[in-house]
Design a protein around this motif. Structure first.
Motif, PDB file in Angstrom:
ATOM      1  N   GLY A   1       0.807  -1.211   0.000  1.00  0.00           N
ATOM      2  CA  GLY A   1       0.000   0.000   0.000  1.00  0.00           C
ATOM      3  C   GLY A   1       0.841   1.262   0.000  1.00  0.00           C
ATOM      4  O   GLY A   1       2.063   1.218   0.083  1.00  0.00           O
ATOM      5  N   THR A   2       0.129   2.380  -0.093  1.00  0.00           N
ATOM      6  CA  THR A   2       0.796   3.675  -0.076  1.00  0.00           C
ATOM      7  C   THR A   2      -0.062   4.657   0.702  1.00  0.00           C
ATOM      8  O   THR A   2      -1.286   4.526   0.762  1.00  0.00           O
ATOM      9  CB  THR A   2       1.032   4.195  -1.512  1.00  0.00           C
ATOM     10  N   CYS A   3       0.588   5.643   1.302  1.00  0.00           N
ATOM     11  CA  CYS A   3      -0.098   6.590   2.188  1.00  0.00           C
ATOM     12  C   CYS A   3      -0.082   7.988   1.571  1.00  0.00           C
ATOM     13  O   CYS A   3       0.961   8.469   1.135  1.00  0.00           O
ATOM     14  CB  CYS A   3       0.594   6.599   3.547  1.00  0.00           C
ATOM     15  N   SER A   4      -1.251   8.609   1.522  1.00  0.00           N
ATOM     16  CA  SER A   4      -1.326  10.007   1.072  1.00  0.00           C
ATOM     17  C   SER A   4      -1.348  10.906   2.297  1.00  0.00           C
ATOM     18  O   SER A   4      -1.903  10.552   3.348  1.00  0.00           O
ATOM     19  CB  SER A   4      -2.580  10.233   0.221  1.00  0.00           C
ATOM     20  N   ARG A   5      -0.768  12.099   2.191  1.00  0.00           N
ATOM     21  CA  ARG A   5      -0.608  12.995   3.340  1.00  0.00           C
ATOM     22  C   ARG A   5      -1.083  14.403   3.003  1.00  0.00           C
ATOM     23  O   ARG A   5      -1.121  14.802   1.819  1.00  0.00           O
ATOM     24  CB  ARG A   5       0.861  13.024   3.768  1.00  0.00           C
ATOM     25  N   ASP A   6      -1.391  15.150   4.043  1.00  0.00           N
ATOM     26  CA  ASP A   6      -1.771  16.549   3.849  1.00  0.00           C
ATOM     27  C   ASP A   6      -0.508  17.390   3.720  1.00  0.00           C
ATOM     28  O   ASP A   6       0.612  16.883   3.869  1.00  0.00           O
ATOM     29  CB  ASP A   6      -2.663  17.022   4.996  1.00  0.00           C
ATOM     30  N   PRO A   7      -0.625  18.685   3.421  1.00  0.00           N
ATOM     31  CA  PRO A   7       0.571  19.528   3.234  1.00  0.00           C
ATOM     32  C   PRO A   7       1.535  19.523   4.410  1.00  0.00           C
ATOM     33  O   PRO A   7       2.740  19.728   4.239  1.00  0.00           O
ATOM     34  CB  PRO A   7      -0.031  20.924   3.032  1.00  0.00           C
ATOM     35  N   SER A   8       1.038  19.241   5.612  1.00  0.00           N
ATOM     36  CA  SER A   8       1.923  19.216   6.780  1.00  0.00           C
ATOM     37  C   SER A   8       2.628  17.873   6.955  1.00  0.00           C
ATOM     38  O   SER A   8       3.465  17.724   7.844  1.00  0.00           O
ATOM     39  CB  SER A   8       1.117  19.534   8.047  1.00  0.00           C
TER      40      SER A   8
END
Length: 249
Positions: free
Chosen positions: A115-122
């Motif tokens: 899998g892969t993780c998406s993140r917010d700008p922070s």
């Protein structure tokens, strides 16, 4: 203008439908189960294939992260949690986990998860998305081959040990000769010491010489016996060491 706008929307919708069909075909062909975890609230989407892989109906697995945790094999639980924690904290670059999940019938199957993780700008994780593939048969085959390989190695060790003992039997005559010679020297030296004690005055130099011969001969016999023990032992668990071929020659 309206007509052209509708045409563009229709073309876009057709393109999206085509892409969705290709994606679904690829997933079905790979027999992969999809999951999508909302990290913030713990909700997880498990696809129909994901649940069917373990024998469950759609309604039999809750859409929560804890539902997956409950299916984990007890021996894999801590390792799986640790790997997810390391990936989310960016301690490792890729997420790939081989683990066992409990099926509806109570058995466990080996599953490969990526899998892969998406993140917010922070940089805070938002969604963690990936897929499952059933690798149970592959793992079982690998384990069986590993077991067979170990059995073959054990048999090879036994064959080598048997060959050593067979060679040792063939060498028995030569070994008896090697040991008989120093034993004869010991017997002769002991006889000389006995004769020296019977004479008056005592022949001290002869006694010292005979004792020295006995000492040297006993060491010679010890060396022969140690060599036989080293030759006949298994040596299976001995550590490897680097040797120069020039020195052997």
């Amino acid at each position: 203008v309206i007509l052209e706008d509708l045409k563009e929307k229709k073309a876009l919708a057709e393109s999206l439908r085509s892409e969705r069909e290709r994606f679904n075909l690829a997933v079905e062909g790979a027999k992969a189960g999809l999951w999508d975890w909302n990290v913030a609230d713990g909700r997880v989407f498990f696809s129909k294939q994901w649940k069917e892989m373990l024998g469950y109906e759609q309604h039999e697995v809750g859409n929560r992260f804890s539902s997956w945790e409950e299916l984990l094999h007890p021996s894999d639980r801590e390792r799986a949690r640790s790997l997810i924690r390391q990936y989310i904290n960016r301690e490792i670059e890729t997420y790939e986990l081989e683990h066992r999940l409990r099926c509806k019938d109570g058995s466990y199957r080996w599953i490969l998860s990526k899998g892969t993780c998406s993140r917010d700008p922070s940089g805070k994780p938002v969604r963690f998305t990936g897929w499952h593939i059933d690798i149970h048969e592959l793992r079982s085959t690998v384990e069986e081959l590993t077991l067979r390989d170990q059995i073959i190695r054990d048999q090879q060790v036994k064959i080598i040990a048997s060959a050593k003992m067979s060679s040792l039997g063939e060498m028995a005559g030569s070994i008896a000769h090697e040991i008989n010679n120093p034993l004869a020297i010991i017997a002769l030296s002991a006889n000389q010491i006995g004769e020296a004690f019977q004479r008056r005055p005592l022949n001290a130099p002869l006694i010292r010489e005979s004792l020295h011969k006995i000492e040297l001969t006993v060491k010679r016999i010890e060396k022969i016996v140690k060599g036989l023990r080293a030759f006949s032992r298994s040596g299976e668990n001995d550590p490897f060491s680097i040797s120069s071929a020039a020195q052997i020659v």
